[in-house]
Design an enzyme around this catalytic site. Structure first.
Site, PDB file in Angstrom:
ATOM      1  N   SER A  86       6.242  12.026  -4.985  1.00 32.40           N
ATOM      2  CA  SER A  86       4.351  11.852  -5.019  1.00 32.40           C
ATOM      3  C   SER A  86       3.912  12.732  -4.297  1.00 32.40           C
ATOM      4  CB  SER A  86       3.664  10.690  -4.665  1.00 32.40           C
ATOM      5  OG  SER A  86       2.658  11.037  -5.171  1.00 32.40           O
TER       6      SER A  86
ATOM      7  N   LYS B 173       3.147  10.110  -0.236  1.00 35.19           N
ATOM      8  CA  LYS B 173       2.420  10.654   0.393  1.00 35.19           C
ATOM      9  C   LYS B 173       3.128  11.767   1.546  1.00 35.19           C
ATOM     10  CE  LYS B 173      -1.864   7.879   0.967  1.00 35.19           C
ATOM     11  NZ  LYS B 173      -2.520   6.830   1.409  1.00 35.19           N
ATOM     12  N   LEU B 174       4.210  12.190   1.146  1.00 30.90           N
ATOM     13  CA  LEU B 174       4.556  13.411   2.090  1.00 30.90           C
ATOM     14  C   LEU B 174       3.976  14.146   2.487  1.00 30.90           C
ATOM     15  CD1 LEU B 174       7.554  14.329   2.657  1.00 30.90           C
ATOM     16  CD2 LEU B 174       7.311  15.979   0.920  1.00 30.90           C
ATOM     17  N   ASP B 175       2.407  14.607   1.914  1.00 33.17           N
ATOM     18  CA  ASP B 175       1.446  15.700   2.781  1.00 33.17           C
ATOM     19  C   ASP B 175       1.024  15.385   3.809  1.00 33.17           C
ATOM     20  OD1 ASP B 175       0.382  13.198   0.745  1.00 33.17           O
ATOM     21  OD2 ASP B 175      -1.498  14.468   1.068  1.00 33.17           O
TER      22      ASP B 175
ATOM     23  N   ARG C 192       2.044 -28.894  -6.506  1.00 30.07           N
ATOM     24  CA  ARG C 192       2.644 -29.714  -7.904  1.00 30.07           C
ATOM     25  C   ARG C 192       1.260 -30.581  -8.157  1.00 30.07           C
ATOM     26  NH1 ARG C 192       8.634 -31.710  -7.585  1.00 30.07           N
ATOM     27  NH2 ARG C 192       7.592 -32.575  -5.256  1.00 30.07           N
TER      28      ARG C 192
ATOM     29  N   ASP D 290       0.839  -1.456   0.025  1.00 27.40           N
ATOM     30  CA  ASP D 290      -0.417   0.279  -0.316  1.00 27.40           C
ATOM     31  C   ASP D 290       0.807   1.084   0.212  1.00 27.40           C
ATOM     32  OD1 ASP D 290      -2.736  -1.814   0.129  1.00 27.40           O
ATOM     33  OD2 ASP D 290      -1.625  -1.736   2.225  1.00 27.40           O
TER      34      ASP D 290
ATOM     35  N   GLY E 106       1.485   3.141  -2.364  1.00 30.05           N
ATOM     36  CA  GLY E 106       1.013   3.968  -4.008  1.00 30.05           C
ATOM     37  C   GLY E 106       1.695   3.763  -5.264  1.00 30.05           C
TER      38      GLY E 106
ATOM     39  N   GLY F   8      -4.526  -3.874  -4.539  1.00 30.05           N
ATOM     40  CA  GLY F   8      -5.021  -3.262  -4.987  1.00 30.05           C
ATOM     41  C   GLY F   8      -4.580  -1.588  -4.905  1.00 30.05           C
TER      42      GLY F   8
ATOM     43  N   ARG G  55      -9.940  -2.925   5.226  1.00 25.60           N
ATOM     44  CA  ARG G  55      -9.912  -2.940   6.610  1.00 25.60           C
ATOM     45  C   ARG G  55      -8.852  -1.316   6.055  1.00 25.60           C
ATOM     46  NH1 ARG G  55      -6.883  -8.125   7.233  1.00 25.60           N
ATOM     47  NH2 ARG G  55      -5.836  -7.895   4.964  1.00 25.60           N
TER      48      ARG G  55
HETATM   49  P1  IMP Z   1      -3.094 -12.833   1.290  1.00 21.93           P
HETATM   50  O1  IMP Z   1      -1.300 -12.529   0.474  1.00 21.93           O
HETATM   51  O2  IMP Z   1      -3.735 -13.021   1.157  1.00 21.93           O
HETATM   52  O3  IMP Z   1      -2.008 -14.165   1.682  1.00 21.93           O
HETATM   53  O4  IMP Z   1      -2.615 -11.823   2.703  1.00 21.93           O
HETATM   54  C1  IMP Z   1      -1.056 -12.310   3.736  1.00 21.93           C
HETATM   55  C2  IMP Z   1      -0.970 -10.514   3.939  1.00 21.93           C
HETATM   56  O5  IMP Z   1      -0.614  -9.609   2.705  1.00 21.93           O
HETATM   57  C3  IMP Z   1      -1.951 -10.348   5.110  1.00 21.93           C
HETATM   58  O6  IMP Z   1      -1.168  -9.393   6.008  1.00 21.93           O
HETATM   59  C4  IMP Z   1      -2.333  -9.120   3.615  1.00 21.93           C
HETATM   60  O7  IMP Z   1      -3.058  -7.981   4.854  1.00 21.93           O
HETATM   61  C5  IMP Z   1      -0.837  -8.758   3.447  1.00 21.93           C
HETATM   62  N1  IMP Z   1      -1.535  -8.524   1.711  1.00 21.93           N
HETATM   63  C6  IMP Z   1      -2.051  -9.110   1.304  1.00 21.93           C
HETATM   64  N2  IMP Z   1      -2.194  -7.869   0.067  1.00 21.93           N
HETATM   65  C7  IMP Z   1      -1.978  -6.963   0.452  1.00 21.93           C
HETATM   66  C8  IMP Z   1      -2.250  -5.742  -0.386  1.00 21.93           C
HETATM   67  O8  IMP Z   1      -1.927  -5.641  -1.415  1.00 21.93           O
HETATM   68  N3  IMP Z   1      -1.415  -4.628   0.274  1.00 21.93           N
HETATM   69  C9  IMP Z   1      -0.684  -4.613   1.437  1.00 21.93           C
HETATM   70  N4  IMP Z   1      -0.886  -5.684   2.117  1.00 21.93           N
HETATM   71  C10 IMP Z   1      -1.572  -7.038   1.444  1.00 21.93           C
END
Ligand code: IMP
Length: 430
Positions: free
Chosen positions: A414, A332-334, A144, A14, A16, A41, A304
């Site tokens: 950024s 996200k310096l701002d 496998r 996360d 950015g 995401g 979350r």
């Molecule tokens: P999983 O990848 O769903 O198995 O989750 C394993 C760990 O990675 C958990 O702590 C999730 O919150 C974290 N995680 C998975 N994908 C992301 C993401 O895109 N951003 C931040 N944390 C993530």
């Protein structure tokens, strides 16, 4: 000259990355996802419009760029289709510009059921996964017994192999977890019905990338999650199940390591983490609350609330060591703009000793106490500033301190969610 650029998150995800990948993709012919799945995401804001991508590379919004999902990615076909449909509804010609490796491991509904059942069974000790089936799918790949996209092309073979796998999953779900099982026949039929739809975009992505390279074109390797969530080098067991460090770009795409020119580490000006696991600089106070609110720290995939804390240099040193950062992009310096004082975690205290690099794994890290250096905040807005010299002096001092301590140049800053809100001190992929 940078022609093959790897962009990864340097913290716990996360950071950015989506925005920066989108910005740099303008100068590339191809962008490729190499690990993870729809647990990612990536939020993009282009001309004020927000798009969140989970699986499709962030470069898809550029009309003359090919997007690839390479071998190392785990693929949930219904999610791919729904994301593609959403983009197509917004006028993006996804099917013309997206190619998927025939070696991608398939995430089946029973992987998702197992992910949820395991997390529920762990109770307070849960990993805090995204419950997208990522871990169970990678488990089957390594064991496998997993299914790959290529398997869908032979219906009889797929039926036999899928039946075996899903029966095994159902056995675990029913007998070990006392959880609901999946309908084997219906799942197989559903997945086989996807075959004609996905067929036109399946390709050998390694060869396709090599063609771009031979033409002298730029390629951007788009990481997901963050280096501290790496399966081998992160805060195990509180990690994801793939290689999020820069080496994953080579293994996940079948690109030789010497062909990767530059590793850009996307780094938030503070730290966040979702899910469980140690977080030495975590702030469970008003400042943490402030960072979460101003930074809108809500997970793009799961909704979350993210945990927040100060920037953590020992963790960044570990990530830099694993991934060989050539340059850092601060995002996200701002979010720090209003703070009167800002803390930088320079070292940890572990069992009475001062250390400067995060220890491996969760156990030792959970015993680490953060040691801070405090600096004055700049208390003025940095939002949208496009020239380094126009940043407040104290903000520059903060950045220069990070550069000096880490001995890695900050090449991009950024200053807002839009593509334009960026300071580029080094022009990559030019
Ligand atoms: P999983 O990848 O769903 O198995 O989750 C394993 C760990 O990675 C958990 O702590 C999730 O919150 C974290 N995680 C998975 N994908 C992301 C993401 O895109 N951003 C931040 N944390 C993530």
């Amino acid at each position: 000259m940078t022609k093959n650029l790897v962009v990864i998150g340097s913290q716990w995800g996360d950071e950015g990355k989506g925005k920066i990948v989108d910005l740099l993709t303008e100068r590339a012919a191809a962008v490729v996802r190499f690990q993870g799945g729809h647990n990612a995401g990536h939020t993009l804001v282009v001309e004020g419009k927000t798009t969140i991508l989970h699986l499709i590379p962030s470069g898809i919004l550029h009309s003359n760029v090919m997007s690839y999902i390479a071998n190392g990615v785990v693929l949930h076909l219904p999610s791919l289709f729904s994301e593609a449909e959403e983009l197509m509804a917004a006028g993006v010609s996804v099917w013309e510009k997206l190619r998927v490796s025939n070696a991608c491991a398939l995430i089946m509904p029973s992987h998702i059921a197992l992910d949820k059942a395991r997390e529920a069974a762990k109770g307070a000790g849960k990993i805090g996964t995204t419950c997208r089936g990522i871990g169970p799918c990678y488990e089957d790949k390594i064991a496998r017994r997993g299914l790959r996209l290529a398997d869908l092309q032979n219906a009889d073979n797929f039926r036999t192999r899928a039946e075996e796998l899903l029966n095994y999953h159902n056995f675990l779900l029913k007998n070990f977890y006392q959880a609901e099982t999946v309908d084997v026949a219906a799942t197989i039929d559903e997945w086989l019905s996807f075959a004609p739809k996905i067929a036109p975009i399946i390709c050998d992505t390694t060869l396709a990338l090599e063609e771009h390279r031979k033409r002298g074109e730029n390629i951007l390797y788009e990481g997901a999650q963050g280096a501290m969530l790496d399966i081998d080098h992160g805060t195990y067991p509180f990690v994801t199940s793939s290689s999020t460090a820069s080496g994953g770009a080579a293994t996940g795409t079948g690109t030789g390591i010497h062909k990767l020119d530059f590793v850009l580490a996307i780094t938030k000006a503070y730290t966040t983490r979702v899910g469980s696991g140690p977080f030495p600089t975590e702030l469970n106070n008003d400042i943490g609350e402030h960072l979460g609110r101003v930074g809108r720290e809500i997970g793009a995939s799961t909704g979350r609330k993210r945990r927040t804390g100060w920037i953590d240099l020992p963790a960044l040193r570990r990530a830099a060591l694993n991934s060989c950062f050539d340059g850092i992009c601060i995002t996200k310096l701002d979010v720090l703009d209003e703070l009167a004082t800002i803390k930088i975690c320079t070292n940890y205290r572990l069992d009475g000793k001062i250390i400067d690099i995060a220890p491996l794994g969760a156990d030792e890290l959970s015993r680490c106490e953060a040691i801070y250096e405090e600096i004055d905040g700049w208390q003025s807005s940095t939002i949208g500033i496009r020239e380094y010299e126009k940043l407040p002096e104290k903000a520059r001092q903060y950045l220069e301190k990070l550069e000096k301590i880490l001995e890695i140049p900050i090449v991009i800053i950024s200053t807002g969610p839009d593509r334009e809100e960026t300071i580029e001190r080094k022009v990559l992929l030019s």
